[in-house]
Design a protein around this motif. Structure first.
Motif, PDB file in Angstrom:
ATOM      1  N   ARG B 107      17.716  -0.911   7.026  1.00  0.00           N
ATOM      2  CA  ARG B 107      16.805  -1.222   8.112  1.00  0.00           C
ATOM      3  C   ARG B 107      15.856  -2.334   7.675  1.00  0.00           C
ATOM      4  O   ARG B 107      15.620  -3.293   8.409  1.00  0.00           O
ATOM      5  N   GLY B 108      15.376  -2.226   6.435  1.00  0.00           N
ATOM      6  CA  GLY B 108      14.522  -3.277   5.892  1.00  0.00           C
ATOM      7  C   GLY B 108      15.270  -4.602   5.785  1.00  0.00           C
ATOM      8  O   GLY B 108      14.736  -5.662   6.113  1.00  0.00           O
ATOM      9  N   ALA B 110      17.832  -5.516   7.594  1.00  0.00           N
ATOM     10  CA  ALA B 110      18.080  -6.034   8.944  1.00  0.00           C
ATOM     11  C   ALA B 110      16.876  -6.830   9.447  1.00  0.00           C
ATOM     12  O   ALA B 110      17.031  -7.880  10.080  1.00  0.00           O
ATOM     13  N   MET B 111      15.667  -6.323   9.151  1.00  0.00           N
ATOM     14  CA  MET B 111      14.460  -7.038   9.567  1.00  0.00           C
ATOM     15  C   MET B 111      14.383  -8.389   8.852  1.00  0.00           C
ATOM     16  O   MET B 111      14.062  -9.402   9.453  1.00  0.00           O
ATOM     17  N   LEU B 113      16.868 -10.119   7.664  1.00  0.00           N
ATOM     18  CA  LEU B 113      17.950 -10.986   8.176  1.00  0.00           C
ATOM     19  C   LEU B 113      17.445 -11.799   9.352  1.00  0.00           C
ATOM     20  O   LEU B 113      17.747 -12.982   9.493  1.00  0.00           O
ATOM     21  N   HIS B 114      16.665 -11.123  10.185  1.00  0.00           N
ATOM     22  CA  HIS B 114      16.143 -11.742  11.390  1.00  0.00           C
ATOM     23  C   HIS B 114      15.310 -12.972  11.054  1.00  0.00           C
ATOM     24  O   HIS B 114      15.363 -13.990  11.739  1.00  0.00           O
TER      25      HIS B 114
END
Lengths: 200, 200
Positions: B107-108, B110-111, B113-114
């Protein structure tokens, strides 16, 4: 829908409310959730911060209400007579340009959700849960028409399937979800998982 | 898999490489991608920053290699004789505790990556695309066995379906994906979308 929110917002006219929400979404696109301040919203909309806090309580609630207000049609009101028709009508509401803007906005919001438990709770209560209820209306009608078996296990996972299409396209493939993509995804994944023929 | 990466890493022993990657993942869990520095990795692993840069080129590549190295089994090597068996074996590799840790880590990531295009590109090239190739091996075998039709449109969307289960559970429902959840999701969504009976 927006008019059906908490009573303390009743003193604002719907036009003024729409103007405020529009300014909040503009700011959200421009600077993101973390850098968005109540001061900036007040300045942009020529309101006092005291008014904003009285009406919405705080930044998370204001942003979540703006997002919710931006959805022009209740999903459950789409009623074309078939589930396939309903889901395709849902993806045809916006053109690809609007969809790309919304996708960028929601990607930013998803990042903020991760880091702000108060935003996450407000988003879940005021956007996710009402949308799930709306989707459930669409699905219930499909069950009543005999398109989906009442005990179909995929009924519990419609939101997961939809989010998967959007999020993967946006994050992993670095492309905005287009109407063409979503149409293929509905026919390839969602309808078969629900046991609905795609050639009806 | 980790041993098959770029030749410039050949001077490090596999044990030392594993130790370095473990330290990177620990730091990633502790401080997140943005706050993770090459200085901190160097200090934690008693290496010089020059060595880290020479071996990995930069933070994005080091982190992506650490994530890739953390996957103990090649997905495509799981071969139970049925697609349902393979997918369930895949979710049974980790217990719920490990899955929750990995979910928080991803989840971390993914953030991050954004917000980091270089990380996004490295992640896509070195994690997503190799994993898609591995999933394709699993699916190809199912097609060869006659479990899935070769022209099944859902074949192109396996990653979307999987990510949907994980991401929605984590972000919208605020719960880690458990083995029980993933098992239900595979049987309710993924196998039906691919036209595979779940009662085999």
């Amino acid at each position: 829908m927006a008019g059906a929110t908490a009573p303390r917002r009743s003193r604002i006219t719907p036009e003024r409310e729409a103007e405020l929400y529009g300014a909040v979404l503009d700011l959200l696109r421009e600077v993101g959730y973390d850098a968005l301040t109540m001061d900036a919203v007040a300045a942009r909309t020529r309101s006092s911060k005291a008014t904003l806090y009285r009406q919405w309580g705080g930044k998370a609630e204001l942003v979540v209400n703006a997002i919710r207000h931006d959805k022009p049609v209740e999903i459950g009101d789409i009623d074309t007579g078939s589930l396939r028709g309903d889901l395709h009508a849902l993806t045809s509401r916006d053109d690809d340009c609007v969809m790309e803007q919304n996708s960028a906005l929601m990607r930013g919001v998803a990042m903020a959700l991760h880091q702000n438990p108060d935003l996450r709770q407000a988003f879940r209560e005021q956007v996710v849960e009402p949308e799930m209820t709306e989707f459930r209306r669409v699905l219930d009608r499909a069950v009543e028409r005999g398109e989906i078996r009442a005990d179909c296990p995929a009924l519990d996972f419609l939101v997961h399937m939809m989010v998967g299409g959007f999020a993967t396209r946006t994050l992993l493939e670095d492309q905005p979800p287009t109407r063409a993509f979503l149409s293929s995804y509905i026919d390839a994944v969602i309808l078969p998982a629900l046991g609905v023929p795609t050639t009806s």
